[in-house]
Scaffold this active site. Sequence first.
Site, PDB file in Angstrom:
ATOM      1  N   ASP A  39       0.845  -1.205   0.000  1.00  0.00           N
ATOM      2  CA  ASP A  39       0.000   0.000   0.000  1.00  0.00           C
ATOM      3  C   ASP A  39       0.880   1.255   0.000  1.00  0.00           C
ATOM      4  OD1 ASP A  39      -2.273   1.558   0.233  1.00  0.00           O
ATOM      5  OD2 ASP A  39      -2.709   1.012   2.309  1.00  0.00           O
ATOM      6  N   SER A 128      -2.935  -9.847   2.272  1.00  0.00           N
ATOM      7  CA  SER A 128      -3.055 -10.288   3.687  1.00  0.00           C
ATOM      8  C   SER A 128      -1.888 -11.122   4.214  1.00  0.00           C
ATOM      9  CB  SER A 128      -4.364 -11.067   3.944  1.00  0.00           C
ATOM     10  OG  SER A 128      -5.447 -10.178   4.022  1.00  0.00           O
ATOM     11  N   THR A 129      -0.929 -11.489   3.361  1.00  0.00           N
ATOM     12  CA  THR A 129       0.136 -12.376   3.856  1.00  0.00           C
ATOM     13  C   THR A 129       1.328 -11.622   4.433  1.00  0.00           C
ATOM     14  OG1 THR A 129       1.271 -12.556   1.741  1.00  0.00           O
ATOM     15  CG2 THR A 129      -0.492 -14.158   2.177  1.00  0.00           C
TER      16      THR A 129
HETATM   17  P1  ADP Z   1      -1.273  -6.966   4.139  1.00  0.00           P
HETATM   18  O1  ADP Z   1      -1.480  -5.867   5.138  1.00  0.00           O
HETATM   19  O2  ADP Z   1      -2.506  -7.213   3.281  1.00  0.00           O
HETATM   20  O3  ADP Z   1      -0.719  -8.221   4.756  1.00  0.00           O
HETATM   21  P2  ADP Z   1       1.358  -6.139   3.137  1.00  0.00           P
HETATM   22  O4  ADP Z   1       1.627  -5.003   2.233  1.00  0.00           O
HETATM   23  O5  ADP Z   1       1.890  -6.092   4.524  1.00  0.00           O
HETATM   24  O6  ADP Z   1      -0.238  -6.366   3.092  1.00  0.00           O
HETATM   25  O7  ADP Z   1       1.907  -7.469   2.483  1.00  0.00           O
HETATM   26  C1  ADP Z   1       1.300  -8.189   1.444  1.00  0.00           C
HETATM   27  C2  ADP Z   1       2.366  -8.815   0.588  1.00  0.00           C
HETATM   28  O8  ADP Z   1       2.846  -7.840  -0.333  1.00  0.00           O
HETATM   29  C3  ADP Z   1       3.588  -9.322   1.363  1.00  0.00           C
HETATM   30  O9  ADP Z   1       3.892 -10.630   0.907  1.00  0.00           O
HETATM   31  C4  ADP Z   1       4.688  -8.349   0.967  1.00  0.00           C
HETATM   32  O10 ADP Z   1       5.954  -8.969   0.908  1.00  0.00           O
HETATM   33  C5  ADP Z   1       4.247  -7.942  -0.419  1.00  0.00           C
HETATM   34  N1  ADP Z   1       4.764  -6.659  -0.930  1.00  0.00           N
HETATM   35  C6  ADP Z   1       5.170  -5.573  -0.234  1.00  0.00           C
HETATM   36  N2  ADP Z   1       5.573  -4.591  -1.083  1.00  0.00           N
HETATM   37  C7  ADP Z   1       5.403  -5.085  -2.351  1.00  0.00           C
HETATM   38  C8  ADP Z   1       5.658  -4.585  -3.668  1.00  0.00           C
HETATM   39  N3  ADP Z   1       6.159  -3.368  -3.853  1.00  0.00           N
HETATM   40  N4  ADP Z   1       5.376  -5.398  -4.726  1.00  0.00           N
HETATM   41  C9  ADP Z   1       4.869  -6.629  -4.551  1.00  0.00           C
HETATM   42  N5  ADP Z   1       4.591  -7.163  -3.352  1.00  0.00           N
HETATM   43  C10 ADP Z   1       4.870  -6.399  -2.256  1.00  0.00           C
END
Ligand code: ADP
Length: 182
Positions: A39, A128-129
């Site tokens: 996000d 969510s992971t």
């Molecule tokens: P949530 O709160 O839904 O768990 P997060 O952003 O903490 O969301 O993590 C969701 C996934 O996205 C995790 O596996 C994380 O490693 C991954 N992630 C974080 N930044 C990026 C990015 N720039 N591109 C792709 N995946 C990402």
Amino acid sequence: MKEYLNGRLKVIQGDITTLKVDAIVNAANSTLMGGGGVDGAIHREGGPSILTACKEIRNHRYRDGLPPGKAVITDAGKLPADYVIHTVGPVWGGGRQDEVKILEAAYRNTLLLAEETGINTIAFPAISTGVYGFPKELAAPIVYNVIKTHLSRKSLPRKVFLIFLSKKNMEIFEETLSVKEL
Ligand code: ADP
């Protein structure tokens, strides 16, 4: 990189903000005001127009925030993608609070919104992971089955990408599916 479902589903490693697809998916929180993880990266790289569009949605359609499992669409600002679809996944609380149903709904409603919008190519992060703590091995077959069902019924999106920031998380997804022989 692995392919599934006659090449319509591709699993890749990388940063979702760099992808030139029709739509990227944001694992947002209910406030739609940005946050950490993917996000934060989307708002940082996409610039302020995405937040402006999210504020509009909050002011008009979802005054109390976007409920988990729902999806909304905005522009993608300076990102190479055309759109961002924001969805809210479940916070993992042990598995008895409809976490599986909410994760399914987040992917399903995102795919339906993409279809309605005429989107050909879409990329999902592993919703969510991360901070939300949903177990990765449990998420893999859930995500696969929702996508499979959607693609079997609809011609759009033509191609779905699942993008993992880390190689390790991509491999967990692939290995979990291969054990399940889906
Ligand atoms: P949530 O709160 O839904 O768990 P997060 O952003 O903490 O969301 O993590 C969701 C996934 O996205 C995790 O596996 C994380 O490693 C991954 N992630 C974080 N930044 C990026 C990015 N720039 N591109 C792709 N995946 C990402």
